[in-house]
Scaffold this motif. Structure first.
Motif: not given
Length: 394
Positions: A208-212, A214-223, A226-228, A236-246
């Motif tokens: 799990a990466r803090p930088d990713l 931060e990127k996710m929160v900038r794009l969607d604070p609600n994405a 709670e655990a994240e 990285k997988l979670r972030y990339m799938q989030f980007r595809e879903q955007c």
């Protein structure tokens, strides 16, 4: 012009059919070289050094916005600098050797390309594309894909014409057809294909990466979950799938990257258009009120799908991050499959359909799933919507 004549123009592969008046010299030299039993390199070799050096001077001066040479005179029959740059972006190229574009470094198209200095002019109707920085010296996936597809009778007409790989100044390039060459102020649309546009090995690390986060929160604070939120990190997988879903990639298997209409600035903020109604409205605007264009594009995409399904190459490869590039003007309609930098051969014991949902290890990327839906979107779009500008805001 009838649909039949438009489709005939799509399938023509001769050099003369792609060249405008400014390209006749190239065609003449090619014919003379063939007649003399010489390779095209005899013509290109005479000029490519000067062209490359001019490009190197221009790209090295980008930071200061001080071009080294005057802008070349472009015949009125050739595409505008902006349209050329649109094609360059769709091919994942970057700064062309155009002083006008180098001066306009703040343009949205330049920012979107993300790979400054990767293009050099080759000759009328061709471009050089630099090998991706991360590629191993002995492994060039894009070159390998273009060479295999150019030799495939099912696929060679579905891709830009591939000429060769070359080395110049210690760097490696491939030379490709400039898809916009010969079109007059056309409609252009770049569509990224697939439900997955990242490689499996890009997301194999489960850390799990803090930088990713931060990127996710900038794009969607609600994405984040709670655990994240508590961990303030995502994989990285979670972030990339989030980007595809955007975008529409995850659900539709394609996303519209950009659209350029004649006489209008490009629509570039389209990656987050994912609702079916907005997708069809954007497509309808691109098609205008020309039913024959709709039919020609639909027919061409079905042709590409049929070629894809018959190709042994695609039975053995995952096609990640590739695009369909669609162009039409008052005389011609064209569509091509482009971008093979992330194309990879799958293990021999794996069979892929290009339609099944992706799971780690199955190598499915959803290309045909997305192509089916792109064709359906084009065929069902209400052309009357073309008079209403779609809401493409974030």
């Amino acid at each position: 012009m009838t649909v039949t004549s438009k489709m005939n123009s799509v399938s023509r592969q001769s050099v003369l059919s792609r060249l405008g008046p400014g390209g006749l010299l190239y065609a003449a030299n090619k014919i003379i070289a063939v007649a003399a039993g010489k390779d095209e390199d005899r013509w290109r070799g005479k000029n490519e050094g000067a062209l490359f050096k001019r490009w190197k001077r221009a790209t090295s001066s980008v930071e200061t916005r001080s071009p080294a040479v005057p802008a070349p005179t472009v015949p009125t029959s050739q595409p505008s600098d902006l349209l050329k740059f649109l094609a360059i972006n769709a091919l994942e190229l970057s700064a062309p050797a155009s002083d006008a574009l180098l001066k306009s470094r703040s343009s949205e198209w330049f920012q979107l390309s993300g790979h400054p200095g990767s293009l050099a002019p080759a000759g009328p109707g061709t471009v050089w594309k630099r090998r991706a920085a991360g590629d191993h010296p002995a492994h060039n996936p894009e070159r390998d894909a273009y060479e295999a597809l150019a030799a495939c009778p099912h696929m060679r007409s579905a891709i830009p014409r591939y000429y060769r790989e070359l080395e110049y100044g210690g760097e490696n390039f491939i030379e490709l057809q400039d898809l916009l060459h010969g079109f007059r102020d056309p409609h252009v649309m770049d569509v990224k294909m697939g439900t997955r546009t990242f490689l499996e090995d890009e997301v194999s690390n489960a850390r799990a990466r803090p930088d990713l986060y931060e990127k996710m929160v900038r794009l969607d604070p609600n994405a984040p979950t709670e655990a994240e939120h508590a961990a303030r990190a995502v994989t990285k997988l979670r972030y990339m799938q989030f980007r595809e879903q955007c975008s529409s990639s995850a659900e539709q298997g394609f996303r519209i990257e950009a659209v350029k209409l004649p006489g209008q600035p490009p629509l570039t903020d389209l990656q987050k258009v994912r609702e079916p109604k907005k997708l069809t409205a954007t497509v309808a605007r691109f098609l205008g009120n020309d039913e024959s264009v709709r039919l020609a594009i639909s027919t061409r995409l079905r042709e590409i799908k049929n070629m894809f399904e018959k190709s042994d190459f695609f039975r053995k490869h995952e096609i990640v991050g590739s695009s369909i590039f669609i162009i039409y003007d008052d005389e011609r309609v064209g569509a091509w499959l482009i971008d093979f930098g992330k194309t990879r051969r799958v293990p021999d014991d794996i069979t892929i359909t290009h339609r099944e949902p992706w799971q780690q290890g199955n190598h499915e990327e959803g290309f045909l799933y997305g192509l089916d839906r792109l064709i359906n979107t084009i065929e069902t779009a209400k052309l009357s919507e073309a008079t209403t500008e779609p809401d493409v805001s974030r």
